[in-house]
Design a protein around this motif. Structure first.
Motif, short mmCIF file in Angstrom:
data_model
loop_
_atom_site.label_atom_id
_atom_site.label_comp_id
_atom_site.label_asym_id
_atom_site.label_seq_id
_atom_site.Cartn_x
_atom_site.Cartn_y
_atom_site.Cartn_z
N ALA A 169 0.83 -1.21 0.00
CA ALA A 169 0.00 0.00 0.00
C ALA A 169 0.86 1.26 0.00
O ALA A 169 0.55 2.24 -0.68
CB ALA A 169 -0.92 -0.01 1.21
N ARG A 170 1.97 1.24 0.72
CA ARG A 170 2.83 2.43 0.77
C ARG A 170 3.56 2.65 -0.55
O ARG A 170 3.75 3.78 -0.96
CB ARG A 170 3.82 2.32 1.94
CG ARG A 170 3.15 2.62 3.27
CD ARG A 170 4.13 2.67 4.43
NE ARG A 170 4.40 1.33 4.92
CZ ARG A 170 5.60 0.78 4.97
NH1 ARG A 170 6.65 1.44 4.52
NH2 ARG A 170 5.77 -0.43 5.44
N VAL A 171 3.97 1.57 -1.21
CA VAL A 171 4.60 1.74 -2.52
C VAL A 171 3.58 2.24 -3.54
O VAL A 171 3.87 3.12 -4.35
CB VAL A 171 5.22 0.41 -2.99
CG1 VAL A 171 5.68 0.52 -4.44
CG2 VAL A 171 6.40 0.04 -2.10
N ALA A 172 2.35 1.72 -3.47
CA ALA A 172 1.31 2.18 -4.38
C ALA A 172 1.04 3.67 -4.19
O ALA A 172 0.79 4.41 -5.16
CB ALA A 172 0.03 1.37 -4.16
N PHE A 193 12.83 5.05 -0.73
CA PHE A 193 13.69 5.07 0.44
C PHE A 193 12.96 5.67 1.64
O PHE A 193 13.20 5.29 2.78
CB PHE A 193 14.96 5.86 0.15
CG PHE A 193 16.17 4.99 -0.05
CD1 PHE A 193 16.69 4.26 1.00
CD2 PHE A 193 16.79 4.89 -1.28
CE1 PHE A 193 17.80 3.44 0.84
CE2 PHE A 193 17.90 4.08 -1.47
CZ PHE A 193 18.41 3.35 -0.40
N GLY A 194 12.07 6.64 1.35
CA GLY A 194 11.33 7.26 2.43
C GLY A 194 10.18 6.40 2.95
O GLY A 194 9.84 6.46 4.13
N GLU A 195 9.59 5.59 2.08
CA GLU A 195 8.42 4.80 2.45
C GLU A 195 8.78 3.45 3.07
O GLU A 195 8.04 2.93 3.91
CB GLU A 195 7.53 4.56 1.22
CG GLU A 195 6.85 5.80 0.69
CD GLU A 195 5.79 6.35 1.64
OE1 GLU A 195 5.35 5.60 2.54
OE2 GLU A 195 5.42 7.52 1.49
N LYS A 202 14.75 -3.30 5.99
CA LYS A 202 14.35 -4.69 5.78
C LYS A 202 13.39 -4.80 4.61
O LYS A 202 13.49 -5.73 3.79
CB LYS A 202 13.71 -5.24 7.05
CG LYS A 202 13.33 -6.72 6.96
CD LYS A 202 12.85 -7.23 8.29
CE LYS A 202 12.41 -8.70 8.20
NZ LYS A 202 13.51 -9.58 7.77
N GLU A 203 12.45 -3.87 4.51
CA GLU A 203 11.50 -3.90 3.40
C GLU A 203 12.20 -3.66 2.06
O GLU A 203 11.87 -4.30 1.06
CB GLU A 203 10.41 -2.84 3.61
CG GLU A 203 9.44 -3.18 4.72
CD GLU A 203 8.48 -2.05 5.01
OE1 GLU A 203 7.28 -2.31 5.21
OE2 GLU A 203 8.93 -0.88 5.04
N LEU A 204 13.17 -2.73 2.05
CA LEU A 204 13.91 -2.48 0.81
C LEU A 204 14.67 -3.72 0.38
O LEU A 204 14.77 -4.02 -0.82
CB LEU A 204 14.88 -1.32 1.01
CG LEU A 204 14.29 0.09 0.99
CD1 LEU A 204 15.30 1.10 1.51
CD2 LEU A 204 13.84 0.47 -0.42
N LYS A 205 15.20 -4.45 1.34
CA LYS A 205 15.96 -5.65 1.01
C LYS A 205 15.06 -6.76 0.48
O LYS A 205 15.44 -7.54 -0.40
CB LYS A 205 16.72 -6.13 2.25
CG LYS A 205 17.69 -7.27 1.99
CD LYS A 205 18.47 -7.60 3.23
CE LYS A 205 19.52 -8.68 2.96
NZ LYS A 205 20.54 -8.23 2.01
#
Length: 362
Positions: free
Chosen positions: A30-33, A68-70, A74-77
């Motif tokens: 949801a945050r990436v969307a 990077f802000g959202e 761990k989520e980025l990885k």
């Protein structure tokens, strides 16, 4: 001296690009969307926390910054990213899937991909001298050090280059370029002495496959394997010792010598000294600095040299900047010395005293 599969850098298309994201959770989805919603960019969910979006070249930097802000580290990885030039992904695209953190750094480091492709790099060399020498004339060996340039010819900090390469998934081609350049530049200059070539074991998949071209190229260039020492770097980060043993065994079977760098910087280095039995060890420069004024450093280095000598391992003390440091290390039994006291890294033509016209083209 090329391994096409190891050197291959997967292309990221920077015109009109379709992005495919897979997020670890519905909340991160949801945050990436929302990143695309706020920018009025076309994006749609395609099931299973997957998102497909189209991004024009001038919008990629903004999207990556927003990610990077959202997302946390761990989520980025754990978020996976794939780009296609226009069509839907195919099985052949699977090799280009990467984590979001690597992808973002790849976007930031596109200049490094271009620099590798255009060979905007050279090797500078620093002499390693016999312990009894007082100058860098007639050195025991030369250590090759990669120097990357921008398009204006300015050198870029090696530390920054290798750090970015690691984060951007470019360590494999960069390390190959460094090894290749170190041997090739020396051969082109006519130098036929000993060469120390740095390598990072994490940049090698399979020794017999990834290193065979290096071994054959040394002979093609008219150099002797016995005069090439492969110097293991990043010893404190080694996880798979069996893999490392396979690499060192390949080098030795091919007639090369091996060296361990930064011995004394931690227990891992001492373990490697015991398990790998190299031909050379380099005393960590933090132990060398001001050793003439530090009895504890003198004791540590003295014991390291004694251990090495007991096992017929030759010792190189690096990072020497003063005659007082050099004098103490000579007395302690170091075989060879290296540092600014003798010479700073420079193009090999400068080291050999060649006229500019005789130096290999950068």
């Amino acid at each position: 001296m090329r391994c096409q599969e190891c050197e291959q850098v997967d292309e990221i298309v920077f015109d009109q690009t379709r992005f495919w994201f897979h997020m670890p959770t519905s909340e991160s989805f949801a945050r990436v969307a929302s990143v695309f919603d706020r920018r009025d960019m076309a994006a749609r969910g395609v099931g299973g926390n997957c998102l497909e979006a189209s991004v024009a070249r001038d919008g990629i930097d903004g999207v990556m910054t927003a990610l990077f802000g959202e997302l946390n580290k761990k989520e980025l990885k754990e978020t996976k990213v794939l780009t296609t030039a226009g069509g839907d992904p195919t099985p052949l695209d699977m090799s280009r899937v990467m984590s979001a953190d690597v992808f973002v750094n790849r976007v930031k480091g596109q200049w490094l991909v271009d620099a590798l492709e255009d060979e905007l790099y050279d090797t500078w060399y620093q002499p390693i001298v016999d312990a009894n020498a007082t100058t860098a004339e007639n050195p025991f060996a030369l250590e090759g050090l990669l120097r990357m340039r921008d398009r204006d010819g300015n050198n870029i900090s090696p530390g920054y280059v290798f750090q970015l390469a690691e984060h951007a998934g470019l360590l494999f081609p960069l390390d190959i370029a460094a090894r290749t350049s170190a041997v090739r530049r020396a051969a082109e200059s006519g130098f036929r002495g000993r060469i120390f070539v740095n390598f990072n074991p994490s940049s090698i998949y399979d020794p017999a496959y990834c290193l065979r071209t290096t071994a054959s190229a040394v002979a093609d260039l008219g150099l002797k394997p016995a005069d090439i020492t492969f110097e293991l770097t990043e010893t404190h980060r080694i996880q798979d010792k069996d893999h490392l043993k396979g690499i060192l065994a390949f080098y030795r079977q091919a007639g090369f010598k091996v060296a361990l760098d930064d011995i004394g910087s931690g227990w891992s280095g001492l373990n490697l000294l015991h398990e790998m039995r190299p031909d050379f060890v380099k005393i960590d420069m933090d132990l060398v600095r001001n050793i003439d004024r530090d009895p504890l450093k003198q004791s540590i280095v003295g014991h390291l040299i004694s251990i090495a000598r007991e096992h017929n391992i030759e010792v190189i003390a690096e990072g020497i900047e003063t005659e007082a440091e050099a004098s103490l290390l000579r007395d302690a039994g170091a075989n060879y010395l290296q540092g600014y006291l003798f010479a700073r890294p420079a193009p090999i033509g400068t080291i050999l005293g060649q006229p500019a016209a005789d130096q290999p083209a950068a």
